[in-house]
Design a protein around this motif. Structure first.
Motif, mmCIF file in Angstrom:
data_model
loop_
_atom_site.group_PDB
_atom_site.id
_atom_site.type_symbol
_atom_site.label_atom_id
_atom_site.label_comp_id
_atom_site.label_asym_id
_atom_site.label_seq_id
_atom_site.Cartn_x
_atom_site.Cartn_y
_atom_site.Cartn_z
ATOM 1 N N ALA A 147 0.838 -1.209 0.000
ATOM 2 C CA ALA A 147 0.000 0.000 0.000
ATOM 3 C C ALA A 147 0.868 1.253 0.000
ATOM 4 O O ALA A 147 0.567 2.233 -0.694
ATOM 5 C CB ALA A 147 -0.944 -0.003 1.202
ATOM 6 N N HIS A 148 1.958 1.236 0.757
ATOM 7 C CA HIS A 148 2.862 2.390 0.755
ATOM 8 C C HIS A 148 3.480 2.579 -0.634
ATOM 9 O O HIS A 148 3.647 3.714 -1.099
ATOM 10 C CB HIS A 148 3.989 2.194 1.778
ATOM 11 N N MET A 150 2.221 1.726 -3.559
ATOM 12 C CA MET A 150 1.195 2.270 -4.456
ATOM 13 C C MET A 150 0.935 3.745 -4.141
ATOM 14 O O MET A 150 0.721 4.565 -5.043
ATOM 15 C CB MET A 150 -0.103 1.474 -4.331
ATOM 16 N N HIS A 151 0.938 4.074 -2.848
ATOM 17 C CA HIS A 151 0.700 5.457 -2.434
ATOM 18 C C HIS A 151 1.787 6.374 -2.999
ATOM 19 O O HIS A 151 1.498 7.452 -3.533
ATOM 20 C CB HIS A 151 0.672 5.525 -0.909
ATOM 21 N N LEU A 153 3.768 5.813 -5.567
ATOM 22 C CA LEU A 153 3.655 5.833 -7.020
ATOM 23 C C LEU A 153 2.537 6.810 -7.437
ATOM 24 O O LEU A 153 2.708 7.607 -8.364
ATOM 25 C CB LEU A 153 3.331 4.412 -7.482
ATOM 26 N N ALA A 154 1.408 6.741 -6.742
ATOM 27 C CA ALA A 154 0.295 7.650 -7.035
ATOM 28 C C ALA A 154 0.707 9.089 -6.762
ATOM 29 O O ALA A 154 0.414 9.996 -7.553
ATOM 30 C CB ALA A 154 -0.927 7.285 -6.195
ATOM 31 N N GLN A 157 2.741 10.404 -9.593
ATOM 32 C CA GLN A 157 1.907 10.661 -10.761
ATOM 33 C C GLN A 157 1.114 11.943 -10.622
ATOM 34 O O GLN A 157 1.031 12.748 -11.541
ATOM 35 C CB GLN A 157 0.927 9.493 -10.988
ATOM 36 N N GLY A 158 0.482 12.113 -9.462
ATOM 37 C CA GLY A 158 -0.345 13.297 -9.239
ATOM 38 C C GLY A 158 0.486 14.562 -9.246
ATOM 39 O O GLY A 158 0.081 15.594 -9.807
ATOM 40 N N THR A 159 1.662 14.483 -8.636
ATOM 41 C CA THR A 159 2.549 15.647 -8.599
ATOM 42 C C THR A 159 2.972 16.023 -10.020
ATOM 43 O O THR A 159 2.976 17.208 -10.385
ATOM 44 C CB THR A 159 3.773 15.349 -7.709
ATOM 45 N N THR A 161 1.343 15.374 -12.829
ATOM 46 C CA THR A 161 0.175 15.896 -13.570
ATOM 47 C C THR A 161 -0.081 17.364 -13.232
ATOM 48 O O THR A 161 -0.266 18.205 -14.120
ATOM 49 C CB THR A 161 -1.090 15.074 -13.259
ATOM 50 N N LEU A 162 -0.081 17.683 -11.933
ATOM 51 C CA LEU A 162 -0.384 19.071 -11.556
ATOM 52 C C LEU A 162 0.766 20.022 -11.863
ATOM 53 O O LEU A 162 0.542 21.173 -12.229
ATOM 54 C CB LEU A 162 -0.731 19.156 -10.068
ATOM 55 N N ASP A 168 4.438 24.620 -12.617
ATOM 56 C CA ASP A 168 4.865 25.153 -11.317
ATOM 57 C C ASP A 168 5.962 24.281 -10.720
ATOM 58 O O ASP A 168 5.701 23.228 -10.158
ATOM 59 C CB ASP A 168 3.637 25.222 -10.392
ATOM 60 N N PHE A 171 5.977 23.899 -6.807
ATOM 61 C CA PHE A 171 5.042 22.878 -6.318
ATOM 62 C C PHE A 171 5.742 21.519 -6.214
ATOM 63 O O PHE A 171 5.555 20.786 -5.238
ATOM 64 C CB PHE A 171 3.820 22.807 -7.244
ATOM 65 N N GLU A 175 6.146 19.425 -2.737
ATOM 66 C CA GLU A 175 5.612 18.060 -2.596
ATOM 67 C C GLU A 175 6.723 17.070 -2.243
ATOM 68 O O GLU A 175 6.498 16.136 -1.462
ATOM 69 C CB GLU A 175 4.897 17.640 -3.879
ATOM 70 N N ARG A 178 7.339 17.409 1.359
ATOM 71 C CA ARG A 178 6.228 16.832 2.111
ATOM 72 C C ARG A 178 6.342 15.307 2.178
ATOM 73 O O ARG A 178 6.137 14.703 3.235
ATOM 74 C CB ARG A 178 4.923 17.228 1.415
ATOM 75 N N ALA B 154 -3.358 16.881 -6.254
ATOM 76 C CA ALA B 154 -2.365 15.961 -6.811
ATOM 77 C C ALA B 154 -2.683 14.537 -6.380
ATOM 78 O O ALA B 154 -2.610 13.595 -7.182
ATOM 79 C CB ALA B 154 -0.953 16.352 -6.350
ATOM 80 N N GLN B 157 -5.393 13.126 -8.504
ATOM 81 C CA GLN B 157 -4.913 12.830 -9.858
ATOM 82 C C GLN B 157 -4.104 11.543 -9.896
ATOM 83 O O GLN B 157 -4.283 10.701 -10.764
ATOM 84 C CB GLN B 157 -4.027 13.979 -10.358
ATOM 85 N N GLY B 158 -3.182 11.414 -8.944
ATOM 86 C CA GLY B 158 -2.325 10.232 -8.926
ATOM 87 C C GLY B 158 -3.120 8.974 -8.655
ATOM 88 O O GLY B 158 -2.890 7.920 -9.272
ATOM 89 N N LEU B 162 -3.290 5.762 -11.293
ATOM 90 C CA LEU B 162 -2.885 4.390 -10.962
ATOM 91 C C LEU B 162 -4.070 3.433 -10.917
ATOM 92 O O LEU B 162 -3.946 2.267 -11.284
ATOM 93 C CB LEU B 162 -2.150 4.350 -9.621
ATOM 94 N N PHE B 171 -7.686 -0.240 -4.518
ATOM 95 C CA PHE B 171 -6.662 0.791 -4.327
ATOM 96 C C PHE B 171 -7.310 2.157 -4.081
ATOM 97 O O PHE B 171 -6.878 2.916 -3.209
ATOM 98 C CB PHE B 171 -5.734 0.826 -5.551
ATOM 99 N N GLU B 175 -6.765 4.357 -0.689
ATOM 100 C CA GLU B 175 -6.225 5.720 -0.739
ATOM 101 C C GLU B 175 -7.200 6.734 -0.136
ATOM 102 O O GLU B 175 -6.780 7.688 0.517
ATOM 103 C CB GLU B 175 -5.879 6.103 -2.181
ATOM 104 N N ARG B 178 -6.808 6.496 3.507
ATOM 105 C CA ARG B 178 -5.528 7.097 3.908
ATOM 106 C C ARG B 178 -5.627 8.618 3.953
ATOM 107 O O ARG B 178 -5.140 9.262 4.890
ATOM 108 C CB ARG B 178 -4.462 6.659 2.894
#
Lengths: 196, 196
Positions: A147-148, A150-151, A153-154, A157-159, A161-162, A168, A171, A175, A178, B154, B157-158, B162, B171, B175, B178
Motif C-alpha cells: 500500500a505504501h 502504491m501510495h 507511485l500515485a 503521478q499526481g505531482t 500531472t499538476l 509550477d 510545487f 511536494e 512533504r 495531486a 490525480q495520482g 494508478l 486501491f 487511498e 488514507r
C-alpha cells in the motif's frame, strides 16, 4: 564506442517523440523525418507504428530496471533508496513541467485508445511498485509495504500531472519535501545499515 | 422540461466521447454519428472540433462550479466539505477505472498537443484548488492552505492514474481511507460549526 544502429536510433527518437508529442500525435513519417531516414528505410526496420511502440516500451523497461539496480547499489538504507525514487521528480522537473511523467502519460493515452500495448506499458509501473514494496519491507513496514508503494507511485503521478498543468516548479519541490517528511515519519526505527 | 437542443446534445455527446476516447481520437464525424445528425448539421452549430472543445470545457467549468456550490451547501464543516471532494473518487470509481480523471486526462492531452485550450481546461483545476484552499483556511490551516489544496488535488490525480492503469478499485478505497486519516490529523481543533 560504436555508433548506434539505425534501429536503435529509430527507437531512441520514437521514445522522445512519443513522450514529447504523445503516441497518437507522432506518425511513422515524423519518426523517419527526425531520424533523417526515408520512410522505406524505417519500414524495413519496423513494419508498423505499433511495432515501434513495442520496442519503445521494451527500451523503457530495460532502462527502468537498470535505474532501479543503480539505486539498489547506491542507497545504503532502504530509506535512502526510496529517496532516490522521490528525487527523480526533482531531477526530471524540467521535462515533467513540459510533458508530464513519461510512464503515466503513455499509460493514460494507451488506456483511452484501448491499445493492446497497455498491459506491456503498465509493466513499467509494476517494476517501480514491486521495487518500492521491497524497500518498504526492508524499512519494516510489513503488510503495509504494498500500500505504501502504491501510495508513493500515485503521489509521483499526481505531482507530475499538476506540475505540468500549472507549470509550477516550486510545487514539485514543496511536494518532495512533504513526502520526505512522510517517509521520515514511517521509519522511527534506526535503519539496518549505516548511513553514509 | 424541454428536450435538449441539438447544440446541447452535441456538447453533451462530445463531452462523453472526449472523456472516453480522448480528444484527439474523437473526430467531428464521430460526434455527428453519435448525435445521429449529419456532418453538415453539426458544422452549422460548430465550425471546427476546437469550437466543440471550447464548448465542452465551458460545460465542465459550469458543472464544476455548481458541484462546488452544492458541496458548500451540503457540508456543515470545512472538513465535511473537503470530504465531499475526496469522495468523488469513490462516487466516480467505475468511470475512473476505465477512463481516468476527466480533468486530468484532458489537460495532459492538451499539454502534449500544445493546444491553445489548455489554459481554459486548467481553469477547472484552478476552481477546485481555490475552493479547497478556502476550506483549508476555514479549517485553520492558514498559510499552509494553498499547499494542502494542491496536495489534495495531486493526490486525487495520482490515485485516478494508478487506479486506471492497474484497474484496481480496492486501491481507490485504500487511498481514500488514507487521505481521510491525513485530513483528520490536520484538524485537531474542533470544527467551527456543529457537525450533523
Amino acid at each position: 564506442m560504436n555508433a548506434p544502429s539505425t534501429r536503435d536510433r529509430i527507437i531512441e527518437t520514437a521514445d522522445r517523440l512519443f513522450y514529447q508529442k504523445g503516441f497518437e500525435y507522432t506518425s511513422v513519417a515524423d519518426v523517419a523525418a527526425a531520424v533523417q531516414i526515408t520512410r522505406g528505410n524505417l519500414t524495413f526496420h519496423f513494419r508498423t507504428r505499433d511495432d515501434i511502440l513495442e520496442a519503445v516500451i521494451d527500451l523503457r523497461l530495460r532502462r527502468t530496471r537498470s535505474m532501479l539496480e543503480q539505486w539498489e547499489a547506491d542507497g545504503c538504507t532502504a530509506a535512502d533508496r526510496i529517496r532516490c525514487f522521490i528525487n527523480i521528480l526533482i531531477m526530471n522537473r524540467a521535462k515533467i513541467l513540459l510533458h508530464g511523467c513519461p510512464v503515466g502519460t503513455l499509460c493514460t493515452e494507451l488506456a483511452k485508445l484501448e491499445h493492446a500495448a497497455l498491459a506491456q506499458a503498465n509493466k513499467i509501473f509494476t517494476l517501480f511498485r514491486d521495487w518500492l514494496k521491497r524497500q518498504f519491507e526492508q524499512l519494516g513496514c510489513g503488510d503495509e509495504s504494498k500500500a505504501h508503494a502504491m501510495h508513493l507511485l500515485a503521489w509521483s503521478q499526481g505531482t507530475a500531472t499538476l506540475a505540468q498543468a500549472f507549470h509550477d516548479e516550486s510545487f514539485i519541490r514543496a511536494e518532495v519535501q512533504r513526502v520526505q517528511e512522510w517517509l521520515a515519519g514511517l521509519s522511527p526505527k534506526p535503519a539496518r545499515r549505516a548511513r553514509r
